[in-house]
Design a protein around this motif. Structure first.
Motif, short mmCIF file in Angstrom:
data_model
loop_
_atom_site.label_atom_id
_atom_site.label_comp_id
_atom_site.label_asym_id
_atom_site.label_seq_id
_atom_site.Cartn_x
_atom_site.Cartn_y
_atom_site.Cartn_z
N GLN A 24 -24.65 -26.38 -29.15
CA GLN A 24 -24.14 -26.42 -29.91
C GLN A 24 -24.05 -26.27 -31.52
O GLN A 24 -24.60 -25.36 -32.40
N ARG A 25 -23.52 -27.46 -31.95
CA ARG A 25 -23.80 -27.96 -33.17
C ARG A 25 -22.97 -26.95 -33.70
O ARG A 25 -22.83 -27.33 -34.82
N TYR A 26 -21.72 -27.27 -33.38
CA TYR A 26 -20.30 -26.16 -34.40
C TYR A 26 -19.87 -27.25 -35.10
O TYR A 26 -19.96 -28.81 -34.42
N PRO A 27 -19.65 -27.00 -36.50
CA PRO A 27 -19.78 -27.67 -37.36
C PRO A 27 -18.19 -28.56 -37.63
O PRO A 27 -17.94 -28.98 -37.85
N ASN A 28 -17.06 -27.53 -36.69
CA ASN A 28 -15.59 -28.30 -36.66
C ASN A 28 -15.45 -28.23 -35.36
O ASN A 28 -14.55 -27.58 -35.17
N LEU A 29 -15.97 -29.15 -34.48
CA LEU A 29 -16.04 -29.76 -32.86
C LEU A 29 -14.87 -30.86 -33.00
O LEU A 29 -14.79 -31.81 -33.30
N ASP A 30 -14.04 -30.51 -31.79
CA ASP A 30 -13.10 -31.31 -31.26
C ASP A 30 -13.34 -31.77 -29.59
O ASP A 30 -12.15 -30.30 -28.59
N TYR A 31 -13.90 -31.73 -29.11
CA TYR A 31 -13.93 -32.34 -27.60
C TYR A 31 -13.54 -33.30 -27.59
O TYR A 31 -14.14 -34.07 -27.24
N ILE A 32 -12.95 -33.07 -25.93
CA ILE A 32 -12.37 -33.96 -25.76
C ILE A 32 -12.11 -33.85 -23.63
O ILE A 32 -12.38 -32.96 -23.05
#
Length: 183
Positions: free
Chosen positions: A88-96
């Motif tokens: 997605q290239r989301y600029p503010n991602l917190d992936y856990i």
């Protein structure tokens, strides 16, 4: 996008109060429709994802989205799940990603993406609910999501969620899904 429109129409028919929200979601879809290609068969492996502008159309920064994926022996699916988020290239991602000490190839795949994840744990837990709660305990986002380890986001899903959140400062965003291919 037809899936989302059908889900909204079903919600209207069911009597759900979505008048303003439905209009806003349609506006969001109109903003991003040129970015969406009709051929999703190569997603999440080789699909051109549009760049994000530095700020949202409102001028505010992109809200942080925390996504929790929990897994246990889902090696055959987990990589596509992870890529559907990262691509997605989301600029503010917190992936856990929380893995319950898998015995299949899951740990190898997690190690491949570890540097792109905010948190990546592989340790024994007491089940899915425990793993989900553990994942959300690390979450720092304004928007919280949970994605099963054998599911995938469609292209620009995070952008659409962020735009809906920004327009309404929503407390809850519900998302419809559709089975694209059954394994």
């Amino acid at each position: 996008m037809p899936q989302i429109r059908r889900a909204i129409n079903r919600a209207k028919v069911a009597g759900t109060r979505l008048k303003g929200w439905t209009r806003h979601v349609q506006n969001c879809l109109d903003l991003i429709k040129d970015d969406i290609k009709a051929d999703w068969t190569v997603w999440p492996w080789n699909y051109p994802v549009p760049d994000f502008p530095p700020r949202m159309p409102s001028g505010r920064p992109w809200p942080k989205i925390s996504i929790v994926t929990v897994s246990k022996n889902q090696g055959q699916y987990i990589e596509a799940t992870i890529r559907s988020v990262l691509m997605q290239r989301y600029p503010n991602l917190d992936y856990i990603v929380i893995d319950g000490d898998s015995a299949d190839g899951t740990k190898i795949i997690l190690n491949r993406y570890r540097h792109e994840l905010s948190v990546c744990l592989s340790e024994a837990d007491t089940g899915q609910s425990h793993a989900i709660n553990k994942g959300f305990s690390y979450a720092t986002g304004e928007i919280l999501a949970w994605l099963n380890s054998d599911d995938q986001y469609l292209p620009v899903s995070l952008r659409a969620a962020a735009l809906a959140f920004d327009a309404n400062q929503a407390v809850l965003i519900l998302v419809a899904c559709q089975c694209i291919k059954d394994h």
